[in-house]
Every structure is written in structure tokens, then in C-alpha cells.
Design a protein around this motif. Structure first.
Motif, PDB file in Angstrom:
ATOM      1  N   MET A  89      46.855  -6.707 -25.403  1.00 14.27           N
ATOM      2  CA  MET A  89      47.537  -5.392 -25.327  1.00 14.27           C
ATOM      3  C   MET A  89      49.068  -5.940 -25.679  1.00 14.27           C
ATOM      4  O   MET A  89      49.436  -7.044 -25.728  1.00 14.27           O
ATOM      5  N   GLY A  90      49.849  -4.830 -25.844  1.00 14.41           N
ATOM      6  CA  GLY A  90      51.174  -4.917 -25.747  1.00 14.41           C
ATOM      7  C   GLY A  90      52.335  -3.954 -25.499  1.00 14.41           C
ATOM      8  O   GLY A  90      51.618  -2.949 -25.027  1.00 14.41           O
ATOM      9  N   TRP A  91      53.425  -4.214 -25.164  1.00 14.52           N
ATOM     10  CA  TRP A  91      54.539  -3.140 -24.953  1.00 14.52           C
ATOM     11  C   TRP A  91      55.329  -2.972 -26.209  1.00 14.52           C
ATOM     12  O   TRP A  91      55.782  -3.856 -26.918  1.00 14.52           O
ATOM     13  N   TYR A  92      55.673  -1.719 -26.504  1.00 17.34           N
ATOM     14  CA  TYR A  92      56.635  -1.191 -27.564  1.00 17.34           C
ATOM     15  C   TYR A  92      57.548  -0.199 -26.859  1.00 17.34           C
ATOM     16  O   TYR A  92      57.495   0.130 -25.723  1.00 17.34           O
ATOM     17  N   ARG A  93      58.919  -0.208 -27.666  1.00 19.96           N
ATOM     18  CA  ARG A  93      59.626   0.968 -27.162  1.00 19.96           C
ATOM     19  C   ARG A  93      60.402   1.400 -28.076  1.00 19.96           C
ATOM     20  O   ARG A  93      60.297   1.242 -29.213  1.00 19.96           O
ATOM     21  N   SER A 108      52.674  -9.999 -18.375  1.00 20.61           N
ATOM     22  CA  SER A 108      51.672 -10.479 -17.873  1.00 20.61           C
ATOM     23  C   SER A 108      50.460  -9.649 -17.754  1.00 20.61           C
ATOM     24  O   SER A 108      50.711  -8.427 -18.035  1.00 20.61           O
ATOM     25  N   ARG A 109      49.373 -10.181 -17.235  1.00 19.48           N
ATOM     26  CA  ARG A 109      47.982  -9.097 -17.109  1.00 19.48           C
ATOM     27  C   ARG A 109      47.181  -9.695 -16.090  1.00 19.48           C
ATOM     28  O   ARG A 109      47.310 -10.868 -15.781  1.00 19.48           O
ATOM     29  N   ASP A 110      46.530  -8.753 -15.530  1.00 17.38           N
ATOM     30  CA  ASP A 110      45.515  -8.950 -14.611  1.00 17.38           C
ATOM     31  C   ASP A 110      44.343  -8.301 -15.094  1.00 17.38           C
ATOM     32  O   ASP A 110      44.203  -6.823 -14.804  1.00 17.38           O
ATOM     33  N   LYS A 111      43.727  -8.725 -15.833  1.00 16.68           N
ATOM     34  CA  LYS A 111      42.114  -8.082 -16.412  1.00 16.68           C
ATOM     35  C   LYS A 111      42.771  -6.965 -17.533  1.00 16.68           C
ATOM     36  O   LYS A 111      43.514  -7.200 -18.422  1.00 16.68           O
ATOM     37  N   ASN A 112      42.456  -5.696 -16.930  1.00  8.58           N
ATOM     38  CA  ASN A 112      42.960  -4.700 -18.049  1.00  8.58           C
ATOM     39  C   ASN A 112      44.224  -3.715 -17.419  1.00  8.58           C
ATOM     40  O   ASN A 112      44.440  -2.703 -17.906  1.00  8.58           O
ATOM     41  N   THR A 137      53.760  -8.899 -26.652  1.00  8.31           N
ATOM     42  CA  THR A 137      52.325  -8.905 -26.514  1.00  8.31           C
ATOM     43  C   THR A 137      51.668 -10.116 -25.687  1.00  8.31           C
ATOM     44  O   THR A 137      52.073 -11.130 -25.417  1.00  8.31           O
ATOM     45  N   ILE A 138      50.511  -9.600 -25.133  1.00  8.82           N
ATOM     46  CA  ILE A 138      49.873 -10.779 -24.714  1.00  8.82           C
ATOM     47  C   ILE A 138      48.124 -10.687 -25.106  1.00  8.82           C
ATOM     48  O   ILE A 138      47.694  -9.604 -25.172  1.00  8.82           O
ATOM     49  N   SER A 139      47.728 -12.096 -25.192  1.00  7.61           N
ATOM     50  CA  SER A 139      46.307 -12.057 -25.744  1.00  7.61           C
ATOM     51  C   SER A 139      45.576 -11.880 -24.622  1.00  7.61           C
ATOM     52  O   SER A 139      45.882 -11.795 -23.571  1.00  7.61           O
TER      53      SER A 139
END
Length: 111
Positions: free
Chosen positions: A32-36, A68-72, A48-50
């Protein structure tokens, strides 16, 4: 049905911090990723994060932003915010070449 829901945008002073969140549903864990996108400018990649937590950042945010991420659920910790960070921030994921986007959350950096 894939859904991405962002939250956390706000008005903040230069040098301040914000934490954005993006909750994905209807999809298995994937990169997933962040865009602006700032007014009058093209949408640009922020970070982005894999699936396994590997991260990538735009040069303009390296050392200030952390994805960062925690699952979804994916987070974007933004520190030392600058005026030029003002933009609508969008969460993204790609499934078989098809991009999915959230509705966006507004970050405004202003004194």
C-alpha cells in the motif's frame, strides 16, 4: 468490494506533526502507499510499504515521514511539517494493475 478510508488530516502549524490512517477492507494484505496532491499539481508518491514492511519514501519527505502498517491499516506519521506538505493525502493499493484510492484527507500546514 475494496474500500480505503483515510483519516487524520488537519490544520497544523509548520514544524508540527500529524498521523494519518488508512483502513483497507475487502482485500487481502498487499503493498500500500500514500500519495498527495496539492492544488494545481499532479498527484505524487509520498511513501509505500510492502506486505512485509519494506518501505520507500519520496526524497522530499525522507527523515520526516514514517509509513507503517498493522495488517490492513496503514499509517503515515508526519513530523517537522512544512508549508509545502499542504495537500490532499490519498491512500492507494493496486490489484492486478487496477489502482484503488481512498477519498483523501486534507493536510494544511499554515501559521
Amino acid at each position: 468490494q475494496v474500500q480505503l478510508v483515510e483519516s487524520g488530516g488537519a490544520l497544523v502549524q509548520p514544524g508540527g506533526s500529524l498521523r494519518l490512517s488508512c483502513a483497507a477492507s475487502g482485500v487481502s494484505i498487499r503493498p500500500m502507499g500514500w500519495y498527495r496532491q496539492a492544488p494545481g499539481k499532479q498527484r505524487e508518491l509520498v511513501a509505500t510499504i510492502s506486505t512485509y514492511g519494506y518501505t520507500n519514501y519520496a526524497d522530499s519527505v525522507k527523515g520526516r515521514f514514517t509509513i507503517s502498517r498493522d495488517k490492513n491499516t496503514v499509517y503515515l506519521q508526519m513530523n517537522s511539517l512544512k508549508l509545502e506538505d499542504t495537500a490532499a493525502y490519498y491512500c492507494n493499493l493496486n490489484i492486478s494493475g487496477l489502482d484503488y484510492w481512498g477519498q483523501g484527507t486534507q493536510v494544511t500546514v499554515s501559521s
